[in-house]
Write an enzyme that holds these catalytic residues in place. Sequence first.
Site, PDB file in Angstrom:
ATOM      1  N   GLN A 295       0.805  -1.320   0.050  1.00 19.38           N
ATOM      2  CA  GLN A 295       0.111  -0.020   0.037  1.00 19.38           C
ATOM      3  C   GLN A 295       0.801   1.168  -0.051  1.00 19.38           C
ATOM      4  O   GLN A 295       0.356   2.238  -0.533  1.00 19.38           O
ATOM      5  CB  GLN A 295      -0.929   0.008   1.130  1.00 19.38           C
ATOM      6  CG  GLN A 295      -1.633   1.165   1.563  1.00 19.38           C
ATOM      7  CD  GLN A 295      -2.664   1.737   0.463  1.00 19.38           C
ATOM      8  OE1 GLN A 295      -3.246   0.857  -0.217  1.00 19.38           O
ATOM      9  NE2 GLN A 295      -2.881   2.845   0.490  1.00 19.38           N
ATOM     10  N   GLU A 296       1.890   1.299   0.637  1.00 15.91           N
ATOM     11  CA  GLU A 296       2.791   2.309   0.748  1.00 15.91           C
ATOM     12  C   GLU A 296       3.736   2.729  -0.418  1.00 15.91           C
ATOM     13  O   GLU A 296       3.757   3.965  -0.828  1.00 15.91           O
ATOM     14  CB  GLU A 296       3.489   2.179   2.236  1.00 15.91           C
ATOM     15  CG  GLU A 296       2.994   2.063   3.456  1.00 15.91           C
ATOM     16  CD  GLU A 296       2.239   3.369   3.829  1.00 15.91           C
ATOM     17  OE1 GLU A 296       1.677   3.166   4.811  1.00 15.91           O
ATOM     18  OE2 GLU A 296       2.610   4.387   3.276  1.00 15.91           O
TER      19      GLU A 296
END
Length: 469
Positions: A295-296
């Site tokens: 996600q990051e």
Amino acid sequence: MWLLVAALLVTGSWRSPALEQIRRSGVLRAAMVNDPTSYYLGPAGYTGFDYDLVRDFAAHLGVELKIVLVDSPDAAHDEVRSGNAHIAAIASPVTDNRLRDLRFSRPLRYRTPQLVGRTGNAIPDDLGALEDTIVVAEGTAYVEWLQELEAQYPDLQWHARAGTEVEALLSEVADRDLALTVAGSDLVAITQRYYPRLVVRRDLGPARPLAWAVSATHGEALNRALAHFLRLLGTEEMARLRDRYFGHIDRLNYVDAVALATHFETRLPRYREHFERAGESTGVDWRLLAAVGYQESHWDNKAVSPTGVRGIMQITEQTAEFLDISDRTDPDEAIDGAARYLRSLHGRLPDSIPEPDRSWFMLAAYNIGLGHVLDARRLTASMGDNPDRWVDVRQHLPLLTQPRHYRQLRYGYARGPEAVQYVGNVRTYFDMLVWLTGRDETPEPVSPQPREMRPPRSQDPLSIEQPLL
């Protein structure tokens, strides 16, 4: 004589120039609004376009910054008129009415007024032929701009509603409670990430300059000092600041399943041992750590976000210091630090929250800060729902963007809808990774008995245990 004194007291002309007051007291009093385009409490502390700029301006003057928190730009201007604030440090439109007793800085950025509706609700090209009434917030510049449009469209139907904010009206349009409103292009772009059914029907004129305001009577020298500061800052630094807060507001973080499956084969093998080792030492399922990393950064250790965070786990400098990470671009250090921090958040949540909800609360706290998550729990309980259930709190987190709610909470504004998206994305990636790694049983994201962990060395920058200024 007494009449003259009374007149001076009423007009405020007895006050010394604002810059002289600032230098004598050692304090710059800046009126600001807690909103997503100006000043709010983020995961790593106070942030916002105007806040960053006024903080640097105070440092340039060599004085302390004191925030005077108000409800609206008009209220910020009133604080300047009354002398309670030296400057209204909120980039707001320059209008004829405001120019009567205020002086504005050079434009800090620009905002286009936009007519906003929702998908599936088309409008005619002629604004005068609108069947629906446009509702705007009373006391905003949009009222003056619609008054200007009336000269061109005398049949234009619109209404200024008292006691509301632009963000609240946008929420009503998204929820089908309202047909049309007017808002600035920057706020619309931010809000569309949370309410994708919002659609810009048309621009209502050109981009308008936004600037800070000082008193026309007492702020001349202060305005010159601000102009000097902005010249020293330079156009390149101003462009960087604008890009940090507004250059990526329409960027989506979603990736499809095919992309994740591809990266599972091409990127994850380089970091899988790091995730597995950190998971074993902290009790956090390594695939949950990997899902957070995806996600990051999409498992790209060279990733740099628009706000300057770096590495596979996108860790800020402040968080790296807290986690005792010497190099946040070192995958082993970054993944281990993120795992320790997630475990720390997991342990600091109320004992009443069971798994797997506890892990979803943990992820939300990792994204927006523990203080905001606790606020959302309190708000959930106040509305009669269960604060220990993620499905209930998830419904109320978006309310942290609405002034009528966040102004009643300890930690104020937060990007609650973003946290909902964040947790949803990570959960999806986690489920896919469980499937891709071939585990049959349902995993527990965080085990109840982790191994002994290396503790952080300083106060947690994401706990947000301080009140609004």
